[in-house]
Scaffold this active site. Structure first.
Site, PDB file in Angstrom:
ATOM      1  CE  LYS A 125      -4.380  -1.666   1.675  1.00  0.00           C
ATOM      2  NZ  LYS A 125      -5.530  -1.499   2.544  1.00  0.00           N
ATOM      3  CE  LYS A 206      -5.415  -7.739  -0.829  1.00  0.00           C
ATOM      4  NZ  LYS A 206      -6.859  -7.521  -0.874  1.00  0.00           N
ATOM      5  CE  LYS A 209     -13.735  -4.185   1.176  1.00  0.00           C
ATOM      6  NZ  LYS A 209     -12.853  -3.894   2.282  1.00  0.00           N
TER       7      LYS A 209
HETATM    8  P1  ATP Z   1      -8.256  -2.888   0.875  1.00  0.00           P
HETATM    9  O1  ATP Z   1      -7.743  -2.879  -0.534  1.00  0.00           O
HETATM   10  O2  ATP Z   1      -8.951  -1.625   1.276  1.00  0.00           O
HETATM   11  O3  ATP Z   1      -7.221  -3.374   1.875  1.00  0.00           O
HETATM   12  P2  ATP Z   1      -9.323  -5.507   0.710  1.00  0.00           P
HETATM   13  O4  ATP Z   1      -9.933  -5.811  -0.593  1.00  0.00           O
HETATM   14  O5  ATP Z   1      -7.940  -6.044   0.955  1.00  0.00           O
HETATM   15  O6  ATP Z   1      -9.420  -3.953   0.898  1.00  0.00           O
HETATM   16  P3  ATP Z   1      -9.994  -6.010   3.439  1.00  0.00           P
HETATM   17  O7  ATP Z   1     -11.152  -5.344   4.110  1.00  0.00           O
HETATM   18  O8  ATP Z   1      -8.610  -5.499   3.711  1.00  0.00           O
HETATM   19  O9  ATP Z   1     -10.258  -6.013   1.866  1.00  0.00           O
HETATM   20  O10 ATP Z   1     -10.003  -7.558   3.776  1.00  0.00           O
HETATM   21  C1  ATP Z   1     -11.186  -8.231   4.246  1.00  0.00           C
HETATM   22  C2  ATP Z   1     -10.999  -9.723   4.215  1.00  0.00           C
HETATM   23  O11 ATP Z   1     -10.978 -10.172   2.856  1.00  0.00           O
HETATM   24  C3  ATP Z   1      -9.702 -10.203   4.840  1.00  0.00           C
HETATM   25  O12 ATP Z   1      -9.988 -11.409   5.534  1.00  0.00           O
HETATM   26  C4  ATP Z   1      -8.814 -10.496   3.663  1.00  0.00           C
HETATM   27  O13 ATP Z   1      -7.884 -11.513   3.954  1.00  0.00           O
HETATM   28  C5  ATP Z   1      -9.828 -10.969   2.621  1.00  0.00           C
HETATM   29  N1  ATP Z   1      -9.371 -10.682   1.255  1.00  0.00           N
HETATM   30  C6  ATP Z   1      -9.110  -9.455   0.760  1.00  0.00           C
HETATM   31  N2  ATP Z   1      -8.741  -9.538  -0.519  1.00  0.00           N
HETATM   32  C7  ATP Z   1      -8.772 -10.866  -0.843  1.00  0.00           C
HETATM   33  C8  ATP Z   1      -8.494 -11.601  -2.033  1.00  0.00           C
HETATM   34  N3  ATP Z   1      -8.143 -10.977  -3.141  1.00  0.00           N
HETATM   35  N4  ATP Z   1      -8.637 -12.951  -2.014  1.00  0.00           N
HETATM   36  C9  ATP Z   1      -9.033 -13.582  -0.888  1.00  0.00           C
HETATM   37  N5  ATP Z   1      -9.304 -12.958   0.282  1.00  0.00           N
HETATM   38  C10 ATP Z   1      -9.187 -11.606   0.312  1.00  0.00           C
HETATM   39 MG    MG Z   2      -6.815  -5.371   2.680  1.00  0.00          MG
END
Ligand code: ATP
Ligand code: MG
Length: 342
Positions: A125, A206, A209
């Protein structure tokens, strides 16, 4: 009757504690769903489940207040839509509980700076943002506090958060070793399929969001037509063969998505698709599987997303359940480290 005796014995055993959450930073995507929420609902009967909304984590990168406010309650709706029945688990909002940031401060005083600089999420990040704030570096310490405050036994997450749960383990052990037995040492709980869903457009990253390219991301609220379009334009290669080949990350990602969505084993899916010519029919099956998977989630989401009163009442009930637990842990910690009680 032996069966009857057995079920009584199970009721006698105290349930283990599960705690996890997702940032209220927008609509959940397929990675959040397959890697996290879809697995969480399977735990409701066997564990004491705390699902929280980490809005204090969300501000480690800049947020627009109105979006965060709306996103937080909306996240409650998304949790429930994903199958987290508030009658069977506790849903709460992090900032409404006193204890998370207080414990984080104490744990931070036990955390070597080098360990935080080595965290993958921080590196990832901070490389994407121009202005890096110390909160982003401190994120894993706050996460350790979230987990240890409730003495969680298990933390279900995707692969990307494993390193953070390991820090929570280290800190629990360090605190217990320094001040006497206080915290449960938590374990990550990572389901194999779906643990790492990659971007459809850049499969070396990955699905996330915070990815500005919405075309690489399938949101749980995407209409069937959008899902079809995004899967059809997912990056693959010119091999035209469906196989779990690590040299072809786009292909592997689609196969992983299909398997996680249907519950079919990878080898069985490879067998099924080996006669397919070209990617189009395979991609159609992937899209159909996702449409079927998300249909009940979307239906539930539509029915509750605007019912503010209901969503607020769920969060309030959650706060009333967990605040005394957090307070209890914090008092114990304060006493052990030498803070005077008040
Ligand atoms: P951000 O980009 O804002 O960090 P994010 O997409 O990583 O958002 P989080 O809220 O950080 O989402 O993560 C929420 C949950 O989703 C966590 O348990 C994380 O491990 C899981 N997760 C996030 N992205 C993935 C992915 N691409 N594949 C599988 N699990 C995921
Ligand atoms: Mg995350």
């Amino acid at each position: 009757m032996p069966g009857h005796y057995f079920s009584l014995k199970i009721m006698d055993i105290e349930k283990k504690i599960v705690l996890t959450g997702m940032q209220p930073t927008g609509i959940l995507h397929l990675g959040n769903f397959l890697g996290a929420a879809n697995n969480w609902k399977k735990m409701l009967d066997a564990y004491t489940c705390y699902f929280f909304i980490p809005n204090q984590h969300a501000i480690t990168v800049p947020q627009i207040p109105a979006n965060l406010r709306h996103g937080t309650l909306n996240c409650v709706a998304q949790y429930i839509a994903c199958g987290l029945d508030p009658e069977k688990c506790t849903i709460f909002i992090q900032s409404q509980i006193i204890g998370h940031t207080e414990l984080a401060w104490i744990l931070g005083c036990l955390t070597p700076l080098g360990q935080l600089y080595r965290m993958h999420q921080f590196k990832d990040k901070s490389s994407k943002n121009e202005n890096i704030y110390s909160g982003l570096l401190y994120y894993p310490v706050l996460m350790a506090a979230d987990i240890l405050l409730y003495n969680a036994d298990f933390v279900p997450t995707g692969e990307d958060q494993k390193q953070h749960v390991e820090l929570a383990r280290d800190l629990a052990e360090k605190f217990n070793g320094t001040y006497s037995e206080t915290f449960t040492v938590p374990s990550p709980m990572i389901e194999k399929t779906g643990a790492r869903i990659m971007s459809l457009k850049a499969p070396e990253h990955k699905m996330s969001k915070s990815d500005p390219d919405g075309n690489g991301t399938i949101y749980i609220t995407d209409e069937p037509k959008i899902i079809q379009k995004k899967i059809a334009s997912a990056l693959t290669d010119s091999t035209n063969k469906i196989a779990n080949d690590p040299e072809r990350p786009g292909m592997v990602n689609l196969l992983n998505i299909y398997c996680a969505a249907t519950g079919i084993a990878t080898a069985d899916a490879e067998e099924k698709f080996k006669i397919y010519q070209g990617y189009a029919p395979f991609k159609k099956e992937v899209a159909d599987a996702l449409i079927a998977l998300l249909e009940p989630v979307q239906k539930k989401y539509k029915s509750i997303k605007d019912d503010k009163e209901y969503l607020q009442s769920v969060a309030q009930k959650g706060a009333e359940t967990v605040q005394p637990i957090a307070q209890g842990t914090l008092s114990k910690v304060y006493r052990k480290i030498g803070f005077l009680g008040n």
